[in-house]
Design a protein around this motif. Structure first.
Motif, PDB file in Angstrom:
ATOM      1  N   MET A  66       0.837  -1.200   0.000  1.00 53.56           N
ATOM      2  CA  MET A  66       0.000   0.000   0.000  1.00 53.56           C
ATOM      3  C   MET A  66       0.871   1.249   0.000  1.00 53.56           C
ATOM      4  O   MET A  66       1.859   1.335   0.734  1.00 53.56           O
ATOM      5  CB  MET A  66      -0.913   0.020   1.223  1.00 53.56           C
ATOM      6  CG  MET A  66      -2.007  -0.975   1.176  1.00 53.56           C
ATOM      7  SD  MET A  66      -3.049  -0.807   2.643  1.00 53.56           S
ATOM      8  CE  MET A  66      -3.854  -2.382   2.623  1.00 53.56           C
ATOM      9  N   LYS A  67       0.513   2.209  -0.829  1.00 51.19           N
ATOM     10  CA  LYS A  67       1.302   3.438  -0.960  1.00 51.19           C
ATOM     11  C   LYS A  67       1.434   4.173   0.372  1.00 51.19           C
ATOM     12  O   LYS A  67       2.474   4.746   0.668  1.00 51.19           O
ATOM     13  CB  LYS A  67       0.681   4.349  -2.012  1.00 51.19           C
ATOM     14  CG  LYS A  67       1.537   5.560  -2.302  1.00 51.19           C
ATOM     15  CD  LYS A  67       1.041   6.330  -3.483  1.00 51.19           C
ATOM     16  CE  LYS A  67       1.991   7.496  -3.716  1.00 51.19           C
ATOM     17  NZ  LYS A  67       1.919   7.978  -5.070  1.00 51.19           N
ATOM     18  N   GLN A  81      -4.879   0.579  -8.030  1.00 49.61           N
ATOM     19  CA  GLN A  81      -5.819   0.762  -6.924  1.00 49.61           C
ATOM     20  C   GLN A  81      -6.438  -0.587  -6.607  1.00 49.61           C
ATOM     21  O   GLN A  81      -6.740  -1.368  -7.511  1.00 49.61           O
ATOM     22  CB  GLN A  81      -6.906   1.763  -7.289  1.00 49.61           C
ATOM     23  CG  GLN A  81      -6.410   3.176  -7.383  1.00 49.61           C
ATOM     24  CD  GLN A  81      -7.543   4.177  -7.550  1.00 49.61           C
ATOM     25  OE1 GLN A  81      -8.703   3.817  -7.692  1.00 49.61           O
ATOM     26  NE2 GLN A  81      -7.201   5.435  -7.537  1.00 49.61           N
ATOM     27  N   SER A  82      -6.606  -0.858  -5.319  1.00 45.92           N
ATOM     28  CA  SER A  82      -7.234  -2.094  -4.863  1.00 45.92           C
ATOM     29  C   SER A  82      -8.419  -1.738  -3.979  1.00 45.92           C
ATOM     30  O   SER A  82      -8.447  -0.676  -3.366  1.00 45.92           O
ATOM     31  CB  SER A  82      -6.261  -2.933  -4.034  1.00 45.92           C
ATOM     32  OG  SER A  82      -5.157  -3.320  -4.786  1.00 45.92           O
ATOM     33  N   ARG A  83      -9.367  -2.650  -3.921  1.00 43.77           N
ATOM     34  CA  ARG A  83     -10.524  -2.444  -3.052  1.00 43.77           C
ATOM     35  C   ARG A  83     -10.534  -3.496  -1.960  1.00 43.77           C
ATOM     36  O   ARG A  83     -10.345  -4.673  -2.216  1.00 43.77           O
ATOM     37  CB  ARG A  83     -11.829  -2.513  -3.838  1.00 43.77           C
ATOM     38  CG  ARG A  83     -11.997  -1.309  -4.747  1.00 43.77           C
ATOM     39  CD  ARG A  83     -13.403  -1.135  -5.267  1.00 43.77           C
ATOM     40  NE  ARG A  83     -14.462  -1.140  -4.283  1.00 43.77           N
ATOM     41  CZ  ARG A  83     -14.847  -0.080  -3.555  1.00 43.77           C
ATOM     42  NH1 ARG A  83     -14.220   1.056  -3.683  1.00 43.77           N
ATOM     43  NH2 ARG A  83     -15.848  -0.174  -2.719  1.00 43.77           N
ATOM     44  N   PHE A  84     -10.748  -3.041  -0.740  1.00 42.94           N
ATOM     45  CA  PHE A  84     -10.949  -3.895   0.418  1.00 42.94           C
ATOM     46  C   PHE A  84     -12.296  -3.527   0.990  1.00 42.94           C
ATOM     47  O   PHE A  84     -12.424  -2.514   1.684  1.00 42.94           O
ATOM     48  CB  PHE A  84      -9.839  -3.689   1.455  1.00 42.94           C
ATOM     49  CG  PHE A  84      -8.487  -4.138   0.971  1.00 42.94           C
ATOM     50  CD1 PHE A  84      -8.118  -5.474   1.056  1.00 42.94           C
ATOM     51  CD2 PHE A  84      -7.599  -3.233   0.423  1.00 42.94           C
ATOM     52  CE1 PHE A  84      -6.883  -5.884   0.604  1.00 42.94           C
ATOM     53  CE2 PHE A  84      -6.358  -3.640  -0.023  1.00 42.94           C
ATOM     54  CZ  PHE A  84      -6.006  -4.973   0.068  1.00 42.94           C
ATOM     55  N   GLY A  85     -13.319  -4.313   0.660  1.00 41.70           N
ATOM     56  CA  GLY A  85     -14.676  -3.945   1.063  1.00 41.70           C
ATOM     57  C   GLY A  85     -15.074  -2.658   0.379  1.00 41.70           C
ATOM     58  O   GLY A  85     -15.050  -2.558  -0.839  1.00 41.70           O
ATOM     59  N   ASN A  86     -15.372  -1.645   1.169  1.00 41.55           N
ATOM     60  CA  ASN A  86     -15.777  -0.344   0.632  1.00 41.55           C
ATOM     61  C   ASN A  86     -14.630   0.655   0.557  1.00 41.55           C
ATOM     62  O   ASN A  86     -14.858   1.833   0.298  1.00 41.55           O
ATOM     63  CB  ASN A  86     -16.902   0.244   1.488  1.00 41.55           C
ATOM     64  CG  ASN A  86     -18.170  -0.582   1.392  1.00 41.55           C
ATOM     65  OD1 ASN A  86     -18.449  -1.176   0.358  1.00 41.55           O
ATOM     66  ND2 ASN A  86     -18.935  -0.620   2.468  1.00 41.55           N
TER      67      ASN A  86
END
Length: 70
Positions: free
Chosen positions: A22-23, A44-49
């Protein structure tokens, strides 16, 4: 730990490695840079919302990681 992973990969004839971090994880990014990881990409990654920005670091020759341990 990175040297152990690299040694395991080398035994399996895998000679390069890429990690995503993660940046916002400045200490993690600094750690990979100190070990010789080269920045190559971002995403970009998504973790849930939650959407986070990631950076990729690679080693084209992971034998450097094994030597770094010694």
């Amino acid at each position: 730990m990175m040297a152990t992973i690299a040694a395991h990969f080398l035994k399996a004839d895998v000679f390069s490695m890429l990690v995503w971090v993660m940046k916002k994880n400045e200490s993690g990014r600094a750690f990979y840079k100190r070990l010789g990881g080269k920045y190559i990409d971002h995403r970009q990654s998504r973790f849930g919302n939650v959407t986070v920005k990631d950076e990729a670091y690679e080693w084209l020759d992971i034998t450097t990681l094994v030597r770094h341990q010694n």
